[in-house]
Design a protein around this motif. Structure first.
Motif, short mmCIF file in Angstrom:
data_model
loop_
_atom_site.label_atom_id
_atom_site.label_comp_id
_atom_site.label_asym_id
_atom_site.label_seq_id
_atom_site.Cartn_x
_atom_site.Cartn_y
_atom_site.Cartn_z
N PRO A 112 0.83 -1.07 -0.06
CA PRO A 112 0.08 0.09 0.07
C PRO A 112 0.80 1.28 0.16
N THR A 154 0.54 5.73 -1.21
CA THR A 154 -0.38 6.79 -1.46
C THR A 154 -0.59 7.32 -2.90
N TRP A 196 -10.40 2.26 -4.77
CA TRP A 196 -9.20 1.67 -4.23
C TRP A 196 -9.59 0.49 -3.35
N TRP A 197 -8.74 -0.30 -3.15
CA TRP A 197 -8.63 -1.73 -2.49
C TRP A 197 -8.29 -1.48 -1.06
N GLU A 198 -9.02 -1.85 -0.27
CA GLU A 198 -8.75 -1.70 1.26
C GLU A 198 -9.12 -2.64 2.13
N SER A 199 -8.38 -3.33 2.81
CA SER A 199 -8.95 -4.23 3.84
C SER A 199 -9.98 -5.32 3.36
N ARG A 210 -13.15 0.35 -1.96
CA ARG A 210 -13.75 1.49 -1.55
C ARG A 210 -14.10 2.28 -2.78
N THR A 215 -5.37 8.39 0.48
CA THR A 215 -5.64 7.15 0.27
C THR A 215 -4.26 6.32 0.07
N LEU A 216 -4.38 5.19 0.83
CA LEU A 216 -3.26 4.24 0.92
C LEU A 216 -3.81 2.93 0.36
N SER A 217 -3.24 2.40 -0.68
CA SER A 217 -3.76 1.22 -1.20
C SER A 217 -2.70 0.78 -2.16
N ASN A 218 -2.78 -0.66 -2.57
CA ASN A 218 -1.85 -1.06 -3.50
C ASN A 218 -2.70 -1.58 -4.81
#
Length: 263
Positions: free
Chosen positions: A12, A14, A40-43, A47, A68-71
């Motif tokens: 992940p 930004t 964005w992909w999260e947990s 989202r 936004t923090l995501s891979n």
């Protein structure tokens, strides 16, 4: 005619620099003032945030660019063409559940014929909430993915990307069709006539150090890096920042080159 941005990374991050530059293409430095969206992909889920308003004026989008923090990211700024109506339902990306996965999709181009093609599709797996040719094309792709998995259950574990490539080229034969799509694991990018990629290895990706990252954009974004244009009819598949497949097709839908790369 709309623009796309996507990112796949091995951890992940930004991506706030590139994403911030992309936001300005929503009506300030490019003529795409009719809405924005960010998935964005999260947990373990996607989202999704979007507005039928100019991206460059959006405070929520500016905030998301910073936080936004995501891979895995799929973003879109819209130039309304089909239809020329700004509503939330017509704003990309679109999200659907199919074949046990959650999918997102965003499109650049114009393929109005796909609306009647999908309405006549007896194997349809989703009903568009809006009026865009883009959302109809998304449902059309998902229906073929579903049919492929039903015909070959093993495809659920080993996804058949050639099916996506062939259907994408057939849709593109009715106009212009560039898109980003994701199942939460892969970033799938199809360039009919207007898409670029930037791949980085072992570099600082603006918010965290990851071994690998790849960005896709309709037009090259400012900053360092050698953006490369897609070949016409090229499908590129990324996973955790690395390309894992590349397929070239021609207008007949025939695959002329298939390259599978190690994960």
């Amino acid at each position: 005619m709309c623009e796309l941005f996507g990112m796949s990374a091995s951890c992940p991050v930004t991506a706030k620099g590139a994403l911030g530059d992309f936001r300005l293409r929503g009506g300030l430095v490019a003529d795409n003032p009719d809405g924005w969206g960010l998935a964005w992909w999260e947990s373990g889920v996607f989202r999704l945030a979007k507005e039928p308003l100019p991206a460059h004026e959006s405070v929520p989008f500016a905030r998301l660019c910073e936080t936004t923090l995501s891979n895995l990211i799929v973003a879109h700024v819209r130039k309304a063409r089909f239809p020329p109506v700004n509503t939330m339902d017509n704003t990309h990306p679109f999200k659907r559940v199919c074949c046990g996965k959650e999918w997102v999709f965003a499109h650049n181009g114009l393929v109005p014929d796909i609306v009647e093609m999908e309405r006549a599709n007896n194997g349809s797996v989703c009903q568009p909430a809006g009026e865009t040719d883009s959302e109809y094309a998304f449902c059309h792709l998902l229906s073929h993915i579903s049919q492929n998995i039903l015909a070959s259950p093993a495809a659920n574990a080993n996804f058949s990307f050639p099916i996506v490539a062939m259907i994408s080229e057939l849709i593109a034969s009715h106009g212009k069709f560039n898109f980003l799509m994701s199942d939460g694991e892969h970033l799938i990018a199809y360039g009919h006539d207007r898409l670029h990629y930037l791949e980085q290895r072992g570099s600082d990706t603006q918010g965290g150090t990851c071994a690998d990252s790849a960005m896709i954009a309709t037009e090259p974004l400012p900053g360092d890096g050698n953006w490369i244009a897609f070949e016409p009819g090229e499908l590129r598949i990324y996973r955790l920042g690395r390309i894992v497949g590349r397929i070239l097709t021609r207008p007949s839908g025939q695959i002329v080159e298939l390259e599978r790369l190690p994960v």
